[in-house]
Enzyme design. Structure first.
Site, PDB file in Angstrom:
ATOM      1  N   GLU A 290      21.756 -32.435   8.410  1.00 16.99           N
ATOM      2  CA  GLU A 290      23.022 -32.937   7.836  1.00 16.99           C
ATOM      3  C   GLU A 290      24.066 -31.823   7.726  1.00 16.99           C
ATOM      4  O   GLU A 290      25.076 -32.001   7.054  1.00 16.99           O
ATOM      5  CB  GLU A 290      22.777 -33.574   6.466  1.00 16.99           C
ATOM      6  CG  GLU A 290      22.162 -34.954   6.559  1.00 16.99           C
ATOM      7  CD  GLU A 290      22.045 -35.663   5.209  1.00 16.99           C
ATOM      8  OE1 GLU A 290      22.027 -36.907   5.215  1.00 16.99           O
ATOM      9  OE2 GLU A 290      21.942 -34.986   4.168  1.00 16.99           O
TER      10      GLU A 290
ATOM     11  N   ASN B 208       9.951 -37.844  11.019  1.00 17.02           N
ATOM     12  CA  ASN B 208       9.255 -39.116  10.826  1.00 17.02           C
ATOM     13  C   ASN B 208       9.020 -39.692  12.227  1.00 17.02           C
ATOM     14  O   ASN B 208       9.331 -39.036  13.232  1.00 17.02           O
ATOM     15  CB  ASN B 208      10.026 -40.053   9.886  1.00 17.02           C
ATOM     16  CG  ASN B 208      11.356 -40.512  10.454  1.00 17.02           C
ATOM     17  OD1 ASN B 208      11.607 -40.405  11.652  1.00 17.02           O
ATOM     18  ND2 ASN B 208      12.218 -41.020   9.599  1.00 17.02           N
TER      19      ASN B 208
ATOM     20  N   ALA C 170      14.906 -40.731  -0.554  1.00 14.07           N
ATOM     21  CA  ALA C 170      14.430 -39.384  -0.903  1.00 14.07           C
ATOM     22  C   ALA C 170      12.894 -39.235  -0.880  1.00 14.07           C
ATOM     23  O   ALA C 170      12.382 -38.172  -1.250  1.00 14.07           O
ATOM     24  CB  ALA C 170      14.965 -38.894  -2.252  1.00 14.07           C
ATOM     25  N   ALA C 171      12.179 -40.267  -0.413  1.00 15.51           N
ATOM     26  CA  ALA C 171      10.713 -40.136  -0.347  1.00 15.51           C
ATOM     27  C   ALA C 171      10.326 -39.034   0.653  1.00 15.51           C
ATOM     28  O   ALA C 171       9.483 -38.180   0.365  1.00 15.51           O
ATOM     29  CB  ALA C 171      10.081 -41.461   0.063  1.00 15.51           C
ATOM     30  N   GLY C 172      10.981 -39.058   1.826  1.00 20.93           N
ATOM     31  CA  GLY C 172      10.699 -38.028   2.841  1.00 20.93           C
ATOM     32  C   GLY C 172      11.100 -36.644   2.343  1.00 20.93           C
ATOM     33  O   GLY C 172      10.392 -35.650   2.576  1.00 20.93           O
ATOM     34  N   ASP C 173      12.229 -36.568   1.650  1.00 20.89           N
ATOM     35  CA  ASP C 173      12.694 -35.270   1.128  1.00 20.89           C
ATOM     36  C   ASP C 173      11.710 -34.743   0.081  1.00 20.89           C
ATOM     37  O   ASP C 173      11.414 -33.540   0.043  1.00 20.89           O
ATOM     38  CB  ASP C 173      14.075 -35.422   0.478  1.00 20.89           C
ATOM     39  CG  ASP C 173      15.121 -35.896   1.473  1.00 20.89           C
ATOM     40  OD1 ASP C 173      14.978 -35.586   2.670  1.00 20.89           O
ATOM     41  OD2 ASP C 173      16.077 -36.574   1.047  1.00 20.89           O
TER      42      ASP C 173
HETATM   43  O1  RIB Z   1      17.165 -38.591   2.479  1.00 20.58           O
HETATM   44  C1  RIB Z   1      17.897 -39.293   1.509  1.00 20.58           C
HETATM   45  C2  RIB Z   1      19.306 -38.787   1.458  1.00 20.58           C
HETATM   46  O2  RIB Z   1      19.942 -39.038   2.690  1.00 20.58           O
HETATM   47  C3  RIB Z   1      20.194 -39.445   0.419  1.00 20.58           C
HETATM   48  O3  RIB Z   1      20.107 -38.829  -0.840  1.00 20.58           O
HETATM   49  C4  RIB Z   1      21.570 -39.385   1.062  1.00 20.58           C
HETATM   50  O4  RIB Z   1      22.449 -38.512   0.417  1.00 20.58           O
HETATM   51  C5  RIB Z   1      21.342 -38.992   2.509  1.00 20.58           C
HETATM   52  O5  RIB Z   1      21.696 -37.696   2.739  1.00 20.58           O
END
Ligand code: RIB
Length: 309
Positions: free
Chosen positions: A143, A187, A252-255
């Site tokens: 990003e 993923n 945000a599960a992957g994060d």
């Molecule tokens: O991975 C989830 C995130 O993707 C969200 O919090 C959103 O901001 C996007 O960046």
């Protein structure tokens, strides 16, 4: 275990969430019952928060606008005891924003306005060389502009620091970046975008991993939503199933998985299975709560969950 020194180079977004019963078709107008304004999000920020809440000594390199959103986000980072000395502010763009719809099964669709995130330059990153050089591992996602990631990973590699690339959101990336990456964590769709090979079972995951190994990557971790996650090194591989839970919101599960994993994984990767189990538990907690950063569990909650299973 010594806390890992983690530097995350990545995005910060303010998430604006609509809870929808079903998705509107083109030209259709639908009423919704609820929405949530301004939650902390962004893949970089979420991963940094997951790491710090799991006990890692975490520094975040990100770019924010000089606006109210940035103030809110910074306050949150400080409450989590993240090192924000390397957060960069700009007058030229607004803090990133994400517009998210979450449906009743907890699945989401996300539109991102990159704003200040897309203004993060290689020079910005190079100005924070010292923090990168002192880390145990550096984590980045897609990003922010790819040249900024390349600059960060070059500094990491020059200093013997491990690099983790989370290639999300899915896009093609130059070979130069893959050559600088030690661990890649796509993923299933991101893996397919990068290798051209479908991910449908363990055999195809291994085929994907072999393609990444050919680029010099040392470990591949493929996350497969509520099914679990797969790791492969040239020496071993395994699929670690996820825990069945009722998902409220998968944002945000992957994060969470990546930040939690990075906080636990030894630098020689010797405890990969334990670290993946820990990360699976962490993301199974995240999906049970609405929102991104507010749903990311801390180490105590994750350990309590591990004890229960
Ligand atoms: O991975 C989830 C995130 O993707 C969200 O919090 C959103 O901001 C996007 O960046």
């Amino acid at each position: 275990m010594m806390p890992k020194k983690i530097v995350v180079v990545g995005s910060t977004n303010v998430d604006k969430v609509l809870n929808v019963e079903k998705y509107a078709l083109p030209g259709e107008t639908l009423a919704i019952d609820s929405y949530q304004q301004s939650h902390g999000g962004g893949k970089g920020a979420n991963q940094a928060i997951a790491a710090v809440r799991s006990g890692a000594d975490t520094t975040f390199i990100t770019k924010l606008g000089r606006d109210e959103d940035a103030e809110m986000m910074l306050k949150g980072f400080q409450q989590d005891h993240m090192n924000v000395d390397h957060v960069i502010m700009t007058d030229q763009s607004q803090t990133g924003k994400a517009y998210i719809t979450v449906d009743q099964s907890g699945q989401n669709s996300i539109y991102v306005y990159g704003g200040a995130n897309m203004a993060l330059s290689p020079d910005d990153v190079i100005a924070h060389r010292e923090a990168l050089a002192k880390a145990d591992r550096v984590i980045a996602q897609l990003e922010i502009p790819i040249p900024a990631i390349i600059a960060a990973f070059k500094i990491a590699k020059e200093n013997g620091v491990q690099t983790i690339l989370n290639p999300a959101p899915a896009k093609e990336i130059p070979e130069e970046l893959l050559h600088l990456t030690d661990i890649i964590t796509p993923n299933e769709t991101e893996a397919q975008t990068l290798t051209g090979l479908e991910v449908k079972d363990e055999v195809s995951m291994l085929d994907n991993a072999l393609k990444f190994f050919a680029q010099g990557i040392k470990m591949v971790i493929i996350t497969v939503g509520d099914k679990g996650s797969f790791y492969a090194t040239p020496e071993s591989h395994a699929f670690i199933p996820a825990f069945k839970v009722k998902a409220v919101d998968t944002t945000a599960a992957g994060d969470t998985f990546i930040g939690a994993l990075a906080s636990q994984l030894e630098l020689d990767n010797s405890n990969i299975r334990e670290a993946m189990l820990y990360a699976n538990h962490a993301s199974s907690l995240t999906v049970q709560v609405a929102g991104a950063q507010n749903s990311i569990p801390d180490q105590a909650a994750i350990n309590a969950e591990i004890q229960k299973n």
